[in-house]
Design an enzyme around this catalytic site. Sequence first.
Site, PDB file in Angstrom:
ATOM      1  N   THR A 107       0.892  -1.166   0.000  1.00  0.00           N
ATOM      2  CA  THR A 107       0.000   0.000   0.000  1.00  0.00           C
ATOM      3  C   THR A 107       0.925   1.209   0.000  1.00  0.00           C
ATOM      4  O   THR A 107       2.030   1.121   0.564  1.00  0.00           O
ATOM      5  CB  THR A 107      -0.925   0.031   1.241  1.00  0.00           C
ATOM      6  OG1 THR A 107      -0.113   0.211   2.404  1.00  0.00           O
ATOM      7  CG2 THR A 107      -1.741  -1.236   1.396  1.00  0.00           C
ATOM      8  N   HIS A 108       0.527   2.271  -0.631  1.00  0.00           N
ATOM      9  CA  HIS A 108       1.404   3.456  -0.793  1.00  0.00           C
ATOM     10  C   HIS A 108       2.718   3.062  -1.473  1.00  0.00           C
ATOM     11  O   HIS A 108       3.737   3.707  -1.264  1.00  0.00           O
ATOM     12  CB  HIS A 108       1.703   4.124   0.557  1.00  0.00           C
ATOM     13  CG  HIS A 108       0.497   4.371   1.400  1.00  0.00           C
ATOM     14  ND1 HIS A 108      -0.190   5.562   1.390  1.00  0.00           N
ATOM     15  CD2 HIS A 108      -0.178   3.552   2.256  1.00  0.00           C
ATOM     16  CE1 HIS A 108      -1.229   5.477   2.231  1.00  0.00           C
ATOM     17  NE2 HIS A 108      -1.246   4.267   2.750  1.00  0.00           N
ATOM     18  N   SER A 166      18.437   0.390 -26.865  1.00  0.00           N
ATOM     19  CA  SER A 166      18.779   1.809 -26.947  1.00  0.00           C
ATOM     20  C   SER A 166      19.828   1.990 -28.030  1.00  0.00           C
ATOM     21  O   SER A 166      20.617   1.082 -28.296  1.00  0.00           O
ATOM     22  CB  SER A 166      19.324   2.263 -25.581  1.00  0.00           C
ATOM     23  OG  SER A 166      20.242   3.320 -25.740  1.00  0.00           O
ATOM     24  N   LYS A 197      20.745  -2.108 -22.713  1.00  0.00           N
ATOM     25  CA  LYS A 197      19.330  -1.841 -22.450  1.00  0.00           C
ATOM     26  C   LYS A 197      18.336  -2.857 -23.029  1.00  0.00           C
ATOM     27  O   LYS A 197      18.458  -3.281 -24.178  1.00  0.00           O
ATOM     28  CB  LYS A 197      18.979  -0.478 -23.044  1.00  0.00           C
ATOM     29  CG  LYS A 197      19.480   0.680 -22.198  1.00  0.00           C
ATOM     30  CD  LYS A 197      18.722   0.777 -20.912  1.00  0.00           C
ATOM     31  CE  LYS A 197      18.362   2.210 -20.613  1.00  0.00           C
ATOM     32  NZ  LYS A 197      17.423   2.264 -19.514  1.00  0.00           N
ATOM     33  N   ASN A 254      14.364  -2.362 -22.731  1.00  0.00           N
ATOM     34  CA  ASN A 254      13.349  -1.484 -22.135  1.00  0.00           C
ATOM     35  C   ASN A 254      11.913  -1.989 -22.364  1.00  0.00           C
ATOM     36  O   ASN A 254      11.624  -2.557 -23.413  1.00  0.00           O
ATOM     37  CB  ASN A 254      13.475  -0.078 -22.726  1.00  0.00           C
ATOM     38  CG  ASN A 254      14.776   0.587 -22.332  1.00  0.00           C
ATOM     39  OD1 ASN A 254      15.270   0.414 -21.219  1.00  0.00           O
ATOM     40  ND2 ASN A 254      15.358   1.332 -23.265  1.00  0.00           N
ATOM     41  N   GLU A 274       5.060   0.890 -21.718  1.00  0.00           N
ATOM     42  CA  GLU A 274       4.984   2.361 -21.587  1.00  0.00           C
ATOM     43  C   GLU A 274       3.979   2.912 -22.598  1.00  0.00           C
ATOM     44  O   GLU A 274       3.233   3.855 -22.318  1.00  0.00           O
ATOM     45  CB  GLU A 274       6.365   2.981 -21.822  1.00  0.00           C
ATOM     46  CG  GLU A 274       7.354   2.640 -20.706  1.00  0.00           C
ATOM     47  CD  GLU A 274       8.804   2.759 -21.147  1.00  0.00           C
ATOM     48  OE1 GLU A 274       9.104   3.583 -22.022  1.00  0.00           O
ATOM     49  OE2 GLU A 274       9.629   2.003 -20.611  1.00  0.00           O
ATOM     50  N   TYR A 277     -29.708  16.528 -37.045  1.00  0.00           N
ATOM     51  CA  TYR A 277     -28.394  16.168 -37.584  1.00  0.00           C
ATOM     52  C   TYR A 277     -27.515  17.394 -37.783  1.00  0.00           C
ATOM     53  O   TYR A 277     -27.990  18.443 -38.216  1.00  0.00           O
ATOM     54  CB  TYR A 277     -28.545  15.443 -38.934  1.00  0.00           C
ATOM     55  CG  TYR A 277     -27.192  15.158 -39.568  1.00  0.00           C
ATOM     56  CD1 TYR A 277     -26.480  14.009 -39.238  1.00  0.00           C
ATOM     57  CD2 TYR A 277     -26.611  16.061 -40.455  1.00  0.00           C
ATOM     58  CE1 TYR A 277     -25.224  13.762 -39.775  1.00  0.00           C
ATOM     59  CE2 TYR A 277     -25.354  15.827 -40.995  1.00  0.00           C
ATOM     60  CZ  TYR A 277     -24.670  14.669 -40.651  1.00  0.00           C
ATOM     61  OH  TYR A 277     -23.428  14.433 -41.179  1.00  0.00           O
TER      62      TYR A 277
HETATM   63  N1  ARG Z   1     -20.649  11.128 -43.837  1.00  0.00           N
HETATM   64  C1  ARG Z   1     -21.753  11.715 -43.210  1.00  0.00           C
HETATM   65  C2  ARG Z   1     -21.685  11.515 -41.695  1.00  0.00           C
HETATM   66  O1  ARG Z   1     -20.951  10.675 -41.242  1.00  0.00           O
HETATM   67  C3  ARG Z   1     -23.001  11.081 -43.738  1.00  0.00           C
HETATM   68  C4  ARG Z   1     -24.233  11.849 -43.442  1.00  0.00           C
HETATM   69  C5  ARG Z   1     -24.297  13.078 -44.277  1.00  0.00           C
HETATM   70  N2  ARG Z   1     -25.533  13.757 -44.049  1.00  0.00           N
HETATM   71  C6  ARG Z   1     -25.728  15.036 -44.339  1.00  0.00           C
HETATM   72  N3  ARG Z   1     -26.867  15.554 -44.053  1.00  0.00           N
HETATM   73  N4  ARG Z   1     -24.775  15.777 -44.902  1.00  0.00           N
HETATM   74  O2  ARG Z   1     -22.305  12.204 -40.945  1.00  0.00           O
END
Ligand code: ARG
Length: 460
Positions: free
Chosen positions: A159-160, A282, A288, A290, A295, A322
């Site tokens: 712990t810690h 390295s 080395k 690594n 990482e 949209y």
């Molecule tokens: N490539 C567009 C997207 O991923 C498709 C839809 C485009 N629709 C539009 N109304 N321009 O959103």
Amino acid sequence: MKKTITDSTIDADVLTYTVGEDPVLDLALAKWDCMGTAAHVTMLSEMKGLKRPIVTKAEAAKVRRELGRIVKLAAAGKFEIRVDDQDVHMAVERMLTEKLGDLGKKIHTGRSRNDQVAVDVRLHMKDAILATETELLELASELCSFGHDVGPVPMVGRTHLQPAMPSTVEMWATGHAEMILDQLANFEAAYQLTDTNPLGSAAGYGVPLPLDRKRTSELLGFSRPIHNCFGASMARGECEASLLSALAQLMCVLSRLAEDMILFSMPEFAYFKLPREYCTGSSIMPQKFNPDVLELVRGKTAQVIGWQTAALTLLHAMPGGYNRDLQDAKLLYMKGLETTRTTLRILAKVVAGMKVNPDVCRAAFTPGVFATDVALKKVAEGMPWRDAYHAVRDQFAALYEGKDAEVANLDPDRQVALKTHEGTCLGIDHDLYQQRISAAAKSAETRKLALETKCRALLK
Ligand code: ARG
């Protein structure tokens, strides 16, 4: 100026900017776009209440056959999205029209690219979540095997980061396995959110046609339609953000595993040894070896968290309906998905190759690691806990002056063997892990097969 299906003249630079990486990213959507189109066209051909069908059943079958051919082309790496197409949706419509003439021009009836891309992404995501779950289970299983094979080799519990109490390598490995297994819950939440159908919402407000949205849901294997068309359009991006959140959280868990592996394999600890072939050298220091690979697990975790943050930032002030910004949600989740899946696979390999130095693990036990055990022994002999605690604190002061032979002779293996309750050194239940892993693997496999069956039924 350029000509595309939707824009008679568009500035070439604007076209390139708005298309972005879609011609490459959308290749991964080709199969799902064809599946969505096959379901839509089938539903159009079955639509009741019209004077004359928009497409006949025979025509729908013809479209589905052609879509099946496009899916095969895509699988063979021969499907191309041109900048003029803008995206996979227009590329498929162009190919169908080239082959089927006017019939190809009918497939987009009652649909928008907005619900089309939303459905493509959801199908792609359902498939990808199940594949990620399978890879997650493989890594957990690798850690369990590692723990099982090593057995209860004593390892200092910390712990810690300071020496704390007796533990085992088995408990270390299966503890990380359990953390990883618990992450399945987040992927299942993302899956639930993704398993509903936006198709038929069109541009986000429905259309004046008697679309059967339950039918396309059934054909595509979704649990149900997203009821509200406006809601369906706003749900775009939310699934991506939910999956990115599951991915980012899983990466955090993997990053902590990687960090432990780096720490315990460094020469000053040397509990574990990483195979030489998994280490990098390295250019200046010839000695080395690594742990760069581990990482980079840490480094890539930062990237996935960044993509998750980008997705939420993208959405947080977006108006309803949209908006083209949503295109970038696709890019973010695809990057997050690819990075996390590669990380799961590489870690499974490194864990499988990692060796343990049991003698070094035992030698690391300093007397202080036994302090709590000694106090609890006094409790078993009748002393109240707080008195036992103080007695041991004094006893250890004497020990460090070389005066307490009893404590000095405590043995890591014997102390580990005294810890037997659920989940401690000798209480690790491997059957429990095996059952969890095989039940989850079966559930993912069954759903993957069901999705494939739907796909094959639509695209014979
Ligand atoms: N490539 C567009 C997207 O991923 C498709 C839809 C485009 N629709 C539009 N109304 N321009 O959103």
